[in-house]
Scaffold this motif. Structure first.
Motif, PDB file in Angstrom:
ATOM      1  N   ILE A  14      -4.439   3.591  10.944  1.00 62.28           N
ATOM      2  CA  ILE A  14      -5.363   2.624  11.539  1.00 62.28           C
ATOM      3  C   ILE A  14      -6.809   2.956  11.164  1.00 62.28           C
ATOM      4  CG2 ILE A  14      -3.850   2.158  13.507  1.00 62.28           C
ATOM      5  CD1 ILE A  14      -5.729   4.067  15.141  1.00 62.28           C
ATOM      6  N   THR A  15      -7.673   1.967  11.238  1.00 60.27           N
ATOM      7  CA  THR A  15      -9.097   2.243  11.051  1.00 60.27           C
ATOM      8  C   THR A  15      -9.593   3.016  12.263  1.00 60.27           C
ATOM      9  OG1 THR A  15      -9.715   0.133  12.031  1.00 60.27           O
ATOM     10  CG2 THR A  15      -9.532   0.205   9.628  1.00 60.27           C
ATOM     11  N   VAL A  50       3.917  -1.896   0.736  1.00 58.10           N
ATOM     12  CA  VAL A  50       2.742  -1.849  -0.136  1.00 58.10           C
ATOM     13  C   VAL A  50       2.597  -0.507  -0.846  1.00 58.10           C
ATOM     14  CG1 VAL A  50       1.473  -3.623   1.131  1.00 58.10           C
ATOM     15  CG2 VAL A  50       1.179  -1.217   1.772  1.00 58.10           C
ATOM     16  N   LYS A  51       3.413   0.495  -0.447  1.00 60.38           N
ATOM     17  CA  LYS A  51       3.341   1.809  -1.093  1.00 60.38           C
ATOM     18  C   LYS A  51       4.666   2.534  -0.900  1.00 60.38           C
ATOM     19  CE  LYS A  51       1.430   5.830  -2.494  1.00 60.38           C
ATOM     20  NZ  LYS A  51       1.513   6.154  -3.880  1.00 60.38           N
ATOM     21  N   ILE A  52       5.147   3.129  -1.966  1.00 60.30           N
ATOM     22  CA  ILE A  52       6.295   4.036  -1.922  1.00 60.30           C
ATOM     23  C   ILE A  52       5.792   5.364  -2.471  1.00 60.30           C
ATOM     24  CG2 ILE A  52       8.597   4.564  -2.836  1.00 60.30           C
ATOM     25  CD1 ILE A  52       9.007   1.490  -3.136  1.00 60.30           C
ATOM     26  N   GLY A  53       6.038   6.443  -1.744  1.00 67.28           N
ATOM     27  CA  GLY A  53       5.567   7.743  -2.199  1.00 67.28           C
ATOM     28  C   GLY A  53       6.521   8.849  -1.785  1.00 67.28           C
ATOM     29  N   ASN A  54       6.218  10.055  -2.237  1.00 68.18           N
ATOM     30  CA  ASN A  54       7.003  11.215  -1.827  1.00 68.18           C
ATOM     31  C   ASN A  54       6.059  12.341  -1.473  1.00 68.18           C
ATOM     32  OD1 ASN A  54       6.889  13.583  -3.709  1.00 68.18           O
ATOM     33  ND2 ASN A  54       7.430  12.046  -5.225  1.00 68.18           N
ATOM     34  N   ASN A  71      -9.230  11.442  -2.994  1.00 67.07           N
ATOM     35  CA  ASN A  71      -8.711  11.340  -4.354  1.00 67.07           C
ATOM     36  C   ASN A  71      -8.394   9.863  -4.574  1.00 67.07           C
ATOM     37  OD1 ASN A  71      -6.018  10.765  -3.491  1.00 67.07           O
ATOM     38  ND2 ASN A  71      -5.544  12.952  -3.395  1.00 67.07           N
ATOM     39  N   THR A  72      -8.023   9.519  -5.766  1.00 67.85           N
ATOM     40  CA  THR A  72      -7.844   8.105  -6.116  1.00 67.85           C
ATOM     41  C   THR A  72      -6.827   7.405  -5.219  1.00 67.85           C
ATOM     42  OG1 THR A  72      -8.387   8.645  -8.406  1.00 67.85           O
ATOM     43  CG2 THR A  72      -7.309   6.533  -8.016  1.00 67.85           C
ATOM     44  N   THR A  73      -5.668   8.012  -5.033  1.00 62.88           N
ATOM     45  CA  THR A  73      -4.621   7.380  -4.229  1.00 62.88           C
ATOM     46  C   THR A  73      -5.037   7.256  -2.770  1.00 62.88           C
ATOM     47  OG1 THR A  73      -2.875   8.187  -5.684  1.00 62.88           O
ATOM     48  CG2 THR A  73      -2.224   7.580  -3.452  1.00 62.88           C
ATOM     49  N   ASN A  74      -5.482   8.346  -2.172  1.00 56.26           N
ATOM     50  CA  ASN A  74      -5.878   8.320  -0.763  1.00 56.26           C
ATOM     51  C   ASN A  74      -7.020   7.342  -0.536  1.00 56.26           C
ATOM     52  OD1 ASN A  74      -3.995  10.345  -0.539  1.00 56.26           O
ATOM     53  ND2 ASN A  74      -5.467  11.972  -0.193  1.00 56.26           N
ATOM     54  N   ASP A  75      -8.009   7.350  -1.428  1.00 60.93           N
ATOM     55  CA  ASP A  75      -9.149   6.439  -1.300  1.00 60.93           C
ATOM     56  C   ASP A  75      -8.713   4.979  -1.392  1.00 60.93           C
ATOM     57  OD1 ASP A  75     -10.722   8.717  -1.130  1.00 60.93           O
ATOM     58  OD2 ASP A  75     -11.502   8.553  -3.178  1.00 60.93           O
ATOM     59  N   TYR A  80      -7.846  -0.108   1.383  1.00 61.01           N
ATOM     60  CA  TYR A  80      -6.977  -1.242   1.725  1.00 61.01           C
ATOM     61  C   TYR A  80      -6.963  -1.455   3.242  1.00 61.01           C
ATOM     62  CZ  TYR A  80      -2.772  -4.091   2.277  1.00 61.01           C
ATOM     63  OH  TYR A  80      -1.883  -5.075   2.638  1.00 61.01           O
ATOM     64  N   ILE A  81      -6.815  -0.366   3.982  1.00 61.04           N
ATOM     65  CA  ILE A  81      -6.769  -0.450   5.442  1.00 61.04           C
ATOM     66  C   ILE A  81      -8.105  -0.974   5.984  1.00 61.04           C
ATOM     67  CG2 ILE A  81      -6.632   0.929   7.563  1.00 61.04           C
ATOM     68  CD1 ILE A  81      -4.681   2.789   5.968  1.00 61.04           C
ATOM     69  N   LYS A  82      -9.206  -0.400   5.520  1.00 65.34           N
ATOM     70  CA  LYS A  82     -10.527  -0.785   6.046  1.00 65.34           C
ATOM     71  C   LYS A  82     -10.968  -2.166   5.567  1.00 65.34           C
ATOM     72  CE  LYS A  82     -12.268   3.202   4.717  1.00 65.34           C
ATOM     73  NZ  LYS A  82     -13.194   4.311   4.454  1.00 65.34           N
ATOM     74  N   ASP A  83     -10.790  -2.453   4.280  1.00 64.21           N
ATOM     75  CA  ASP A  83     -11.245  -3.738   3.724  1.00 64.21           C
ATOM     76  C   ASP A  83     -10.473  -4.921   4.289  1.00 64.21           C
ATOM     77  OD1 ASP A  83     -12.971  -2.214   2.212  1.00 64.21           O
ATOM     78  OD2 ASP A  83     -11.893  -2.510   0.318  1.00 64.21           O
ATOM     79  N   ASN A  84      -9.209  -4.703   4.619  1.00 70.77           N
ATOM     80  CA  ASN A  84      -8.371  -5.788   5.123  1.00 70.77           C
ATOM     81  C   ASN A  84      -8.192  -5.740   6.640  1.00 70.77           C
ATOM     82  OD1 ASN A  84      -7.492  -7.052   2.535  1.00 70.77           O
ATOM     83  ND2 ASN A  84      -6.759  -4.981   2.175  1.00 70.77           N
ATOM     84  N   ASN A  85      -8.901  -4.790   7.285  1.00 68.08           N
ATOM     85  CA  ASN A  85      -8.730  -4.583   8.723  1.00 68.08           C
ATOM     86  C   ASN A  85      -7.231  -4.560   9.050  1.00 68.08           C
ATOM     87  OD1 ASN A  85      -9.606  -4.056  11.303  1.00 68.08           O
ATOM     88  ND2 ASN A  85      -9.695  -6.229  11.870  1.00 68.08           N
ATOM     89  N   GLU A  86      -6.518  -3.751   8.297  1.00 64.93           N
ATOM     90  CA  GLU A  86      -5.055  -3.719   8.310  1.00 64.93           C
ATOM     91  C   GLU A  86      -4.554  -2.433   8.948  1.00 64.93           C
ATOM     92  OE1 GLU A  86      -1.795  -5.104   8.183  1.00 64.93           O
ATOM     93  OE2 GLU A  86      -2.508  -6.084   6.362  1.00 64.93           O
ATOM     94  N   THR A  87      -3.444  -2.514   9.624  1.00 66.94           N
ATOM     95  CA  THR A  87      -2.716  -1.342  10.088  1.00 66.94           C
ATOM     96  C   THR A  87      -1.481  -1.215   9.211  1.00 66.94           C
ATOM     97  OG1 THR A  87      -3.463  -1.542  12.381  1.00 66.94           O
ATOM     98  CG2 THR A  87      -1.407  -0.348  12.008  1.00 66.94           C
ATOM     99  N   LEU A  88      -1.271  -0.023   8.672  1.00 68.17           N
ATOM    100  CA  LEU A  88      -0.078   0.211   7.857  1.00 68.17           C
ATOM    101  C   LEU A  88       0.907   1.027   8.677  1.00 68.17           C
ATOM    102  CD1 LEU A  88      -1.528   1.117   4.335  1.00 68.17           C
ATOM    103  CD2 LEU A  88      -0.636  -1.078   5.143  1.00 68.17           C
TER     104      LEU A  88
END
Length: 138
Positions: A14-15, A50-54, A71-75, A80-88
């Motif tokens: 969450i933001t 929106v993301k698959i990771g390990n 880092n690139t991925t975390n940023d 995405y979360i902040k710009d879209n006011n999104e909860t993942l």
């Protein structure tokens, strides 16, 4: 995808102004033990993957890296979360870790990397595209 039915809800990204990077994690039922290997999916509010990771440590991946490490991925995920006011929502599947004697040394290993590759390939085969926040397929 049927394989995602095996994943369990872990929490929500969450933001938050609580931390410098602008996101926090709300856990569903506590954090995983250290060094618990797993693959994870992040879903948006429409339940799209929106993301698959390990990770070789579920706790560290979310509690430390996604909340604090730049880092690139975390940023990209935080943006995405902040710009879209999104909860993942965070869904995880614990992957076993094995210990094998190699040259008289106990060596820990896990199929986590190969499993992530195969799940990503299944996703791409089905939808003809990678999840939005996955840039490359390993």
């Amino acid at each position: 995808m049927v394989v995602f039915d095996e994943f369990e809800i872990y929490g929500h990204m969450i933001t938050s102004n609580k931390f410098k990077q602008g996101i926090d994690i709300e856990y569903e039922s506590g954090r995983h033990d250290k060094q618990t290997h797993g693959i994870y999916i992040l879903r948006n509010s429409e339940h799209d993957v929106v993301k698959i990771g390990n990770t070789r440590c579920i706790d560290n991946r979310f509690h430390t890296q996604y909340r604090h490490t730049q880092n690139t991925t975390n940023d990209r995920i935080r943006a995405y979360i902040k710009d879209n006011n999104e909860t993942l929502s965070i869904w995880v599947y614990e992957v076993p870790t094995y210990t094998e004697d190699v040259l008289g040394i106990d060596v820990r290993y896990s199929p986590v990397d190969d499993l992530e590759r195969k799940v990503l390939q299944m996703f791409k085969d089905r939808y003809n595209i990678l999840p939005l926040l996955n840039v490359v397929r390993r």
